[in-house]
Design an enzyme around this catalytic site. Structure first.
Site, PDB file in Angstrom:
ATOM      1  N   ASN A  36       4.847   6.277 -14.220  1.00  0.00           N
ATOM      2  CA  ASN A  36       5.322   6.929 -14.770  1.00  0.00           C
ATOM      3  C   ASN A  36       7.197   7.128 -14.222  1.00  0.00           C
ATOM      4  O   ASN A  36       8.222   5.667 -14.684  1.00  0.00           O
ATOM      5  CB  ASN A  36       5.595   7.975 -13.332  1.00  0.00           C
ATOM      6  N   HIS A  93       7.693   0.976 -11.316  1.00  0.00           N
ATOM      7  CA  HIS A  93       6.592   0.624 -10.123  1.00  0.00           C
ATOM      8  C   HIS A  93       5.326   0.958 -10.703  1.00  0.00           C
ATOM      9  O   HIS A  93       4.727   1.874 -11.910  1.00  0.00           O
ATOM     10  CB  HIS A  93       7.031   1.171  -9.273  1.00  0.00           C
ATOM     11  N   ARG A 120       0.696  -1.266   0.048  1.00  0.00           N
ATOM     12  CA  ARG A 120      -0.019  -0.307   0.037  1.00  0.00           C
ATOM     13  C   ARG A 120       0.217   1.379  -0.186  1.00  0.00           C
ATOM     14  O   ARG A 120       1.720   1.177   0.920  1.00  0.00           O
ATOM     15  CB  ARG A 120      -1.136  -0.203   0.834  1.00  0.00           C
ATOM     16  N   ASP A 121       0.404   2.338  -0.567  1.00  0.00           N
ATOM     17  CA  ASP A 121       1.276   3.631  -0.851  1.00  0.00           C
ATOM     18  C   ASP A 121       0.776   3.746   0.941  1.00  0.00           C
ATOM     19  O   ASP A 121       0.110   3.862   0.921  1.00  0.00           O
ATOM     20  CB  ASP A 121       0.615   4.325  -1.774  1.00  0.00           C
ATOM     21  N   ILE A 122       1.710   5.253   1.004  1.00  0.00           N
ATOM     22  CA  ILE A 122       1.916   5.388   2.024  1.00  0.00           C
ATOM     23  C   ILE A 122       1.574   6.950   2.123  1.00  0.00           C
ATOM     24  O   ILE A 122       0.709   7.565   3.116  1.00  0.00           O
ATOM     25  CB  ILE A 122       3.044   5.556   3.222  1.00  0.00           C
ATOM     26  N   HIS A 159       1.208   1.996 -10.142  1.00  0.00           N
ATOM     27  CA  HIS A 159       0.527   2.251  -9.586  1.00  0.00           C
ATOM     28  C   HIS A 159      -0.869   1.692  -9.334  1.00  0.00           C
ATOM     29  O   HIS A 159      -1.105   2.199 -10.361  1.00  0.00           O
ATOM     30  CB  HIS A 159       0.253   3.873  -9.427  1.00  0.00           C
ATOM     31  N   GLU A 172       9.368   9.721  -8.715  1.00  0.00           N
ATOM     32  CA  GLU A 172       9.686  10.073  -7.796  1.00  0.00           C
ATOM     33  C   GLU A 172      10.964   9.271  -7.340  1.00  0.00           C
ATOM     34  O   GLU A 172      11.290   9.684  -6.019  1.00  0.00           O
ATOM     35  CB  GLU A 172       8.590  10.490  -6.434  1.00  0.00           C
ATOM     36  N   VAL A 173      10.265   7.962  -7.509  1.00  0.00           N
ATOM     37  CA  VAL A 173      11.902   6.603  -7.240  1.00  0.00           C
ATOM     38  C   VAL A 173      12.231   6.237  -7.634  1.00  0.00           C
ATOM     39  O   VAL A 173      11.103   5.548  -8.712  1.00  0.00           O
ATOM     40  CB  VAL A 173      10.871   5.778  -5.543  1.00  0.00           C
TER      41      VAL A 173
END
Length: 117
Positions: free
Chosen positions: A87, A100, A30-32, A102, A95-96
């Site tokens: 992305n 990945h 899960r995304d924080i 989403h 951002e990372v």
């Protein structure tokens, strides 16, 4: 070092996360900072920095990202649909530096992007 991404540390269990799926190729958690009622990140266990770094050797892992997304969507009750977003690099909003997906859903998400005028 690429293996020191926050996602790599989650995959290795060095940083706690709410893991919802894991196998030998991918991990989903899960995304924080969720942007939808369901917002899960699905990452390859081996660091691939971005979509522009994918090679033919990565094809089995990329396929697993999508089958894992289907499994997670089913677990999360997203039969009405969901969105998958990748992305790529700074202009794409990545951002990372660890490829990945989403997986987002749980409510109508509307259009992808409002056209600028």
């Amino acid at each position: 070092m690429p293996e020191d991404t926050i996602f790599a540390k989650i995959v290795r269990g060095e940083i706690p996360a709410d893991v919802v799926y894991r196998d030998e190729h991918v991990t989903a958690f899960r995304d924080i900072h969720p942007q939808a009622p369901v917002h899960v990140l699905i990452v390859p266990n081996r660091v691939i920095p971005s979509a522009l770094d994918v090679t033919e050797e990565d094809e089995p892992v990329l396929g697993r990202l999508f089958t894992a997304a289907r499994r997670v969507a089913e677990q999360e009750g997203l039969a009405d649909g969901f969105r998958l977003i990748v992305n790529c690099r700074a202009h794409g909003g990545q951002e990372v530096d660890h490829l990945h997906l989403h997986l987002m859903g749980g409510e109508p998400l509307g259009p992808m992007r409002v056209r600028r005028r």
